[in-house]
Design a protein around this motif. Structure first.
Motif, PDB file in Angstrom:
ATOM      1  N   ASP A 284      42.295  52.652  40.170  1.00 41.88           N
ATOM      2  CA  ASP A 284      43.008  51.413  40.458  1.00 41.88           C
ATOM      3  C   ASP A 284      42.433  50.788  41.726  1.00 41.88           C
ATOM      4  O   ASP A 284      41.497  51.327  42.339  1.00 41.88           O
ATOM      5  N   HIS A 285      42.976  49.656  42.108  1.00 40.28           N
ATOM      6  CA  HIS A 285      42.411  48.916  43.249  1.00 40.28           C
ATOM      7  C   HIS A 285      42.412  49.758  44.521  1.00 40.28           C
ATOM      8  O   HIS A 285      41.405  49.806  45.243  1.00 40.28           O
ATOM      9  N   ASN A 286      43.501  50.421  44.808  1.00 38.45           N
ATOM     10  CA  ASN A 286      43.590  51.208  46.034  1.00 38.45           C
ATOM     11  C   ASN A 286      42.631  52.382  46.021  1.00 38.45           C
ATOM     12  O   ASN A 286      41.999  52.696  47.049  1.00 38.45           O
ATOM     13  N   GLN A 287      42.501  53.043  44.885  1.00 37.06           N
ATOM     14  CA  GLN A 287      41.562  54.163  44.790  1.00 37.06           C
ATOM     15  C   GLN A 287      40.129  53.695  44.997  1.00 37.06           C
ATOM     16  O   GLN A 287      39.338  54.365  45.658  1.00 37.06           O
TER      17      GLN A 287
ATOM     18  N   LYS B 147      25.440  50.859  55.555  1.00 38.12           N
ATOM     19  CA  LYS B 147      26.861  50.517  55.501  1.00 38.12           C
ATOM     20  C   LYS B 147      27.046  49.049  55.121  1.00 38.12           C
ATOM     21  O   LYS B 147      27.962  48.714  54.357  1.00 38.12           O
ATOM     22  N   ASP B 148      26.195  48.168  55.627  1.00 39.56           N
ATOM     23  CA  ASP B 148      26.254  46.753  55.238  1.00 39.56           C
ATOM     24  C   ASP B 148      25.981  46.597  53.744  1.00 39.56           C
ATOM     25  O   ASP B 148      26.613  45.786  53.056  1.00 39.56           O
ATOM     26  N   HIS B 149      25.029  47.377  53.242  1.00 38.64           N
ATOM     27  CA  HIS B 149      24.678  47.360  51.826  1.00 38.64           C
ATOM     28  C   HIS B 149      25.882  47.749  50.960  1.00 38.64           C
ATOM     29  O   HIS B 149      26.189  47.092  49.953  1.00 38.64           O
ATOM     30  N   ILE B 150      26.600  48.792  51.358  1.00 33.71           N
ATOM     31  CA  ILE B 150      27.780  49.230  50.623  1.00 33.71           C
ATOM     32  C   ILE B 150      28.886  48.181  50.710  1.00 33.71           C
ATOM     33  O   ILE B 150      29.603  47.931  49.738  1.00 33.71           O
ATOM     34  N   SER B 151      29.024  47.543  51.858  1.00 40.67           N
ATOM     35  CA  SER B 151      30.043  46.509  52.034  1.00 40.67           C
ATOM     36  C   SER B 151      29.809  45.341  51.085  1.00 40.67           C
ATOM     37  O   SER B 151      30.747  44.843  50.451  1.00 40.67           O
ATOM     38  N   VAL B 152      28.563  44.904  50.974  1.00 40.89           N
ATOM     39  CA  VAL B 152      28.245  43.794  50.070  1.00 40.89           C
ATOM     40  C   VAL B 152      28.522  44.202  48.623  1.00 40.89           C
ATOM     41  O   VAL B 152      29.053  43.414  47.826  1.00 40.89           O
ATOM     42  N   ALA B 153      28.188  45.441  48.269  1.00 38.11           N
ATOM     43  CA  ALA B 153      28.455  45.929  46.911  1.00 38.11           C
ATOM     44  C   ALA B 153      29.953  45.930  46.623  1.00 38.11           C
ATOM     45  O   ALA B 153      30.381  45.583  45.515  1.00 38.11           O
ATOM     46  N   PHE B 154      30.749  46.302  47.612  1.00 42.07           N
ATOM     47  CA  PHE B 154      32.198  46.341  47.442  1.00 42.07           C
ATOM     48  C   PHE B 154      32.757  44.933  47.234  1.00 42.07           C
ATOM     49  O   PHE B 154      33.578  44.697  46.344  1.00 42.07           O
ATOM     50  N   VAL B 155      32.307  43.994  48.040  1.00 46.26           N
ATOM     51  CA  VAL B 155      32.743  42.609  47.882  1.00 46.26           C
ATOM     52  C   VAL B 155      32.384  42.098  46.485  1.00 46.26           C
ATOM     53  O   VAL B 155      33.189  41.438  45.813  1.00 46.26           O
ATOM     54  N   THR B 156      31.174  42.408  46.044  1.00 47.55           N
ATOM     55  CA  THR B 156      30.724  41.987  44.711  1.00 47.55           C
ATOM     56  C   THR B 156      31.627  42.560  43.629  1.00 47.55           C
ATOM     57  O   THR B 156      32.031  41.868  42.688  1.00 47.55           O
ATOM     58  N   ARG B 157      31.981  43.847  43.768  1.00 43.17           N
ATOM     59  CA  ARG B 157      32.831  44.483  42.767  1.00 43.17           C
ATOM     60  C   ARG B 157      34.236  43.884  42.770  1.00 43.17           C
ATOM     61  O   ARG B 157      34.851  43.709  41.714  1.00 43.17           O
ATOM     62  N   LEU B 158      34.766  43.578  43.947  1.00 45.45           N
ATOM     63  CA  LEU B 158      36.085  42.949  44.022  1.00 45.45           C
ATOM     64  C   LEU B 158      36.080  41.604  43.299  1.00 45.45           C
ATOM     65  O   LEU B 158      37.041  41.261  42.601  1.00 45.45           O
ATOM     66  N   LYS B 159      35.018  40.847  43.449  1.00 49.69           N
ATOM     67  CA  LYS B 159      34.898  39.567  42.751  1.00 49.69           C
ATOM     68  C   LYS B 159      34.811  39.779  41.242  1.00 49.69           C
ATOM     69  O   LYS B 159      35.410  39.024  40.459  1.00 49.69           O
ATOM     70  N   GLN B 160      34.067  40.813  40.821  1.00 54.53           N
ATOM     71  CA  GLN B 160      33.974  41.122  39.394  1.00 54.53           C
ATOM     72  C   GLN B 160      35.347  41.450  38.824  1.00 54.53           C
ATOM     73  O   GLN B 160      35.708  40.987  37.740  1.00 54.53           O
TER      74      GLN B 160
END
Length: 216
Positions: free
Chosen positions: A72-75, A195-208
């Motif tokens: 889920d979102h929190n996990q 860490k910046d790379h992972i942050s961008v990936a996370f933002v991308t996934r949230l948008k998806q």
């Protein structure tokens, strides 16, 4: 006895790999008899493999059945926090400990992966190999073990962030920045870049995920 242990190990990795590459997706029901037939092993090692995967939270109960777990979102947010910290540490340690040969391999990986930017599934597999190479270059076995568990859990996400429009090219540029920081032996820059790379990936996934919710 050795044969049973070998079968159990093989069954575990066969099921794990099938989850990892998306053969079995979150919500899919796993049936012992079907898996035994699919992989050509007896039901006992399959049963033991499923029990092991359940204890690792890669499978979950749905009544009396086992299904591939979902996040889920929190996990997902919790997972990315841990991944960012551990990956950043791995990059920092790689900048300190990586051999010249390991750095050469990282550079060659990034160069080869440029050809995969229009093939998200292939780029996703290459991306995992790239990150695993950084983990190994950290020369810290305990960190590698923890990151292996994190990356297994990442398989519970139904899609890859690399499927987002333009993400492949951006990720490749980020990988190059990470490798150059490691090659320069700049521990702080390497950790920050990853860490910046992972942050961008996370933002991308949230948008998806937001787009998926809007479509459903």
């Amino acid at each position: 006895m050795n044969r049973t242990h070998s079968n159990q190990k093989d069954a575990y990795h066969l099921v794990l790999e099938a989850i990892d590459v998306g053969v079995f997706k979150p919500g899919d029901r796993l049936v012992e008899s079907d898996l035994a037939e699919r992989f050509g092993v007896s039901r006992t090692p399959i049963r033991e493999a499923l029990q092991r995967l359940e204890t690792q939270s890669l499978l979950e109960r749905d009544g009396r059945s086992l299904i591939v777990a979902s996040l889920d979102h929190n996990q997902m947010a919790e997972l990315y926090v841990v991944r960012s910290e551990l990956e950043g540490l791995a990059a920092s340690l790689a900048a300190r400990h990586a051999t010249e040969e390991e750095i050469k391999v990282l550079r060659e990986m990034v160069e080869a992966d440029d050809a995969l930017v229009d093939d998200p599934p292939a780029l996703s597999r290459a991306n995992r190999r790239f990150h695993e190479q950084i983990h190994l270059a950290s020369h810290n076995r305990y960190l590698v073990q923890q990151l292996d568990l994190v990356h297994r859990t990442m398989a519970l996400m139904a899609t890859t962030s690399l499927a987002a429009q333009g993400r492949g090219e951006i990720a490749q540029a980020e990988h190059k920045t990470i490798v150059e920081a490691i090659a320069a032996r700049d521990e702080e820059a390497a950790g920050r870049a990853l860490k910046d790379h992972i942050s961008v990936a996370f933002v991308t996934r949230l948008k998806q995920d937001a787009d998926e919710r809007e479509r459903s």
